[in-house]
Design a protein around this motif. Sequence first.
Motif, mmCIF file in Angstrom:
data_model
loop_
_atom_site.group_PDB
_atom_site.id
_atom_site.type_symbol
_atom_site.label_atom_id
_atom_site.label_comp_id
_atom_site.label_asym_id
_atom_site.label_seq_id
_atom_site.Cartn_x
_atom_site.Cartn_y
_atom_site.Cartn_z
ATOM 1 N N SER A 40 10.372 -10.096 13.274
ATOM 2 C CA SER A 40 8.954 -9.865 13.035
ATOM 3 C C SER A 40 8.746 -8.673 12.109
ATOM 4 O O SER A 40 9.574 -7.767 12.070
ATOM 5 C CB SER A 40 8.231 -9.610 14.366
ATOM 6 N N PRO A 41 7.653 -8.646 11.355
ATOM 7 C CA PRO A 41 7.409 -7.539 10.427
ATOM 8 C C PRO A 41 7.058 -6.249 11.156
ATOM 9 O O PRO A 41 6.510 -6.286 12.266
ATOM 10 C CB PRO A 41 6.220 -8.038 9.594
ATOM 11 N N PRO A 42 7.357 -5.106 10.569
ATOM 12 C CA PRO A 42 7.040 -3.818 11.187
ATOM 13 C C PRO A 42 5.573 -3.465 11.115
ATOM 14 O O PRO A 42 5.122 -2.552 11.799
ATOM 15 C CB PRO A 42 7.889 -2.826 10.385
ATOM 16 N N ILE A 43 4.814 -4.173 10.274
ATOM 17 C CA ILE A 43 3.375 -3.933 10.185
ATOM 18 C C ILE A 43 2.642 -5.266 10.180
ATOM 19 O O ILE A 43 3.229 -6.306 9.896
ATOM 20 C CB ILE A 43 3.001 -3.140 8.911
ATOM 21 N N ARG A 44 1.342 -5.216 10.489
ATOM 22 C CA ARG A 44 0.523 -6.405 10.413
ATOM 23 C C ARG A 44 -0.069 -6.511 9.003
ATOM 24 O O ARG A 44 0.386 -5.849 8.086
ATOM 25 C CB ARG A 44 -0.572 -6.329 11.477
ATOM 26 N N ASN A 45 -1.078 -7.352 8.861
ATOM 27 C CA ASN A 45 -1.742 -7.424 7.567
ATOM 28 C C ASN A 45 -2.377 -6.076 7.246
ATOM 29 O O ASN A 45 -2.917 -5.396 8.132
ATOM 30 C CB ASN A 45 -2.815 -8.521 7.578
ATOM 31 N N VAL A 46 -2.288 -5.657 5.994
ATOM 32 C CA VAL A 46 -2.769 -4.333 5.613
ATOM 33 C C VAL A 46 -3.617 -4.423 4.351
ATOM 34 O O VAL A 46 -3.466 -5.332 3.532
ATOM 35 C CB VAL A 46 -1.607 -3.351 5.367
ATOM 36 N N THR A 47 -4.511 -3.454 4.203
ATOM 37 C CA THR A 47 -5.250 -3.243 2.972
ATOM 38 C C THR A 47 -4.753 -1.938 2.371
ATOM 39 O O THR A 47 -4.684 -0.923 3.071
ATOM 40 C CB THR A 47 -6.766 -3.166 3.227
ATOM 41 N N VAL A 48 -4.373 -1.981 1.106
ATOM 42 C CA VAL A 48 -3.765 -0.809 0.476
ATOM 43 C C VAL A 48 -4.529 -0.403 -0.776
ATOM 44 O O VAL A 48 -5.186 -1.222 -1.428
ATOM 45 C CB VAL A 48 -2.291 -1.091 0.103
ATOM 46 N N ALA A 49 -4.446 0.870 -1.098
ATOM 47 C CA ALA A 49 -4.911 1.395 -2.383
ATOM 48 C C ALA A 49 -3.650 1.699 -3.180
ATOM 49 O O ALA A 49 -2.751 2.389 -2.684
ATOM 50 C CB ALA A 49 -5.743 2.659 -2.183
ATOM 51 N N TYR A 50 -3.558 1.186 -4.399
ATOM 52 C CA TYR A 50 -2.295 1.277 -5.122
ATOM 53 C C TYR A 50 -2.513 1.519 -6.610
ATOM 54 O O TYR A 50 -3.614 1.327 -7.148
ATOM 55 C CB TYR A 50 -1.512 -0.033 -4.964
ATOM 56 N N LYS A 51 -1.427 1.918 -7.255
ATOM 57 C CA LYS A 51 -1.351 1.947 -8.708
ATOM 58 C C LYS A 51 -0.102 1.176 -9.125
ATOM 59 O O LYS A 51 0.951 1.310 -8.487
ATOM 60 C CB LYS A 51 -1.286 3.385 -9.238
ATOM 61 N N LEU A 100 -4.734 1.705 3.725
ATOM 62 C CA LEU A 100 -6.091 2.060 4.134
ATOM 63 C C LEU A 100 -6.417 1.559 5.526
ATOM 64 O O LEU A 100 -7.161 2.210 6.276
ATOM 65 C CB LEU A 100 -7.100 1.493 3.132
ATOM 66 N N SER A 101 -5.897 0.391 5.888
ATOM 67 C CA SER A 101 -6.170 -0.164 7.216
ATOM 68 C C SER A 101 -5.093 -1.186 7.560
ATOM 69 O O SER A 101 -4.385 -1.686 6.691
ATOM 70 C CB SER A 101 -7.554 -0.824 7.259
ATOM 71 N N GLU A 102 -5.003 -1.490 8.859
ATOM 72 C CA GLU A 102 -4.015 -2.457 9.336
ATOM 73 C C GLU A 102 -4.627 -3.331 10.405
ATOM 74 O O GLU A 102 -5.445 -2.871 11.206
ATOM 75 C CB GLU A 102 -2.784 -1.740 9.892
ATOM 76 N N GLY A 103 -4.228 -4.591 10.422
ATOM 77 C CA GLY A 103 -4.711 -5.508 11.445
ATOM 78 C C GLY A 103 -6.182 -5.846 11.279
ATOM 79 O O GLY A 103 -6.680 -6.073 10.176
ATOM 80 N N GLU A 104 -6.902 -5.851 12.404
ATOM 81 C CA GLU A 104 -8.315 -6.218 12.395
ATOM 82 C C GLU A 104 -9.210 -5.088 11.914
ATOM 83 O O GLU A 104 -10.403 -5.282 11.684
ATOM 84 C CB GLU A 104 -8.742 -6.634 13.815
ATOM 85 N N PHE A 111 -12.947 5.884 2.022
ATOM 86 C CA PHE A 111 -11.592 5.921 1.480
ATOM 87 C C PHE A 111 -11.483 5.049 0.233
ATOM 88 O O PHE A 111 -10.841 5.433 -0.748
ATOM 89 C CB PHE A 111 -10.581 5.466 2.532
ATOM 90 N N ILE A 112 -12.088 3.875 0.295
ATOM 91 C CA ILE A 112 -12.034 2.973 -0.857
ATOM 92 C C ILE A 112 -12.656 3.629 -2.082
ATOM 93 O O ILE A 112 -12.071 3.627 -3.177
ATOM 94 C CB ILE A 112 -12.748 1.645 -0.534
ATOM 95 N N GLN A 113 -13.830 4.198 -1.920
ATOM 96 C CA GLN A 113 -14.505 4.855 -3.033
ATOM 97 C C GLN A 113 -13.703 6.044 -3.542
ATOM 98 O O GLN A 113 -13.624 6.284 -4.754
ATOM 99 C CB GLN A 113 -15.907 5.291 -2.611
#
Length: 295
Positions: A40-51, A100-104, A111-113
């Motif tokens: 199983s993965p070490p993290i769930r679904n995530v939202t990331v800020a990236y370059k 930025l966030s994980e899971g639900e 943070f997004i801004q």
Amino acid sequence: MSDLLLLGLIGGLTLLLLLTLLAFAGYSGLLAGVAVSAGSPPIRNVTVAYKFHTGPYNETGRLFTESCSVCPRLRSIAVYYDSPHVVPPEKCRCAVGSILSEGEESPSPEFIQLYQKFGFKVFSFPAPSHVVTATFPYTTTLSIWLAARRVHPALDAYIKERKLCAHPRLEIYQQDQIYFMCPLARQGDFYVPEMKETERKSRGPAEASDARVDDAGADTVSDGSSVSPEAGPGSREASAATPSPGASGRGWDDADTRSEHSYGESGASGSSFEELDLGAPKWPRELSAPERGEE
């Protein structure tokens, strides 16, 4: 007599320095074991800020520093798309940023801004059902250097031995551990838009050439043999239908249109999930605030 005393003092200090350096290296993970497994993965679904970065991977340190300076409390993440053993360093591609966030949980609009203000983009990664994983201690800056030279060769050997198609390669920096993750399914969903665009451009001339040859050399083409121009790493729909490594047929990850530079090996589909060690999750899933900038 004084000369002997001075030499003894110098020798003692040198020995003490060597012991200190060895202790520091050991604390950083020099003697830590590297266990690679599938599960199983070490993290769930995530939202990331990236370059997005194109160039030698050893130049990504500034991106880690930049993302951590925006918000040191967030975890750092990197996605490496190309193998530096195959692709020239100046052409290697990756995405570096913060989770930025994980899971639900929904990412904070503030943070997004904030990240967008500093030129970061926001993207979401799914939670794949099965991955190849490994961990390494994250106690000092030296840990990162040691992990790059110990964990990646172990991942390469594990994937090659079992003939798996596992890519791209993710690194998650969480508390005192570095988590390495190589998805065995839905790989296309881990391609950020910039990566998808470069894949489309690299395939464009070849696909156009193939189309001209087909038009000139064939009177008819059956509907069953047509190929969608969007099939490949740039298509979420295609990746969602990706068969497991043991499934028959050809998915995007081992098709001719797949990037020849990615970590996955073409045709590496000989092992099924049932043949792997798919145990329960071995990593904590709770959110944390390990920070590269606070080390």
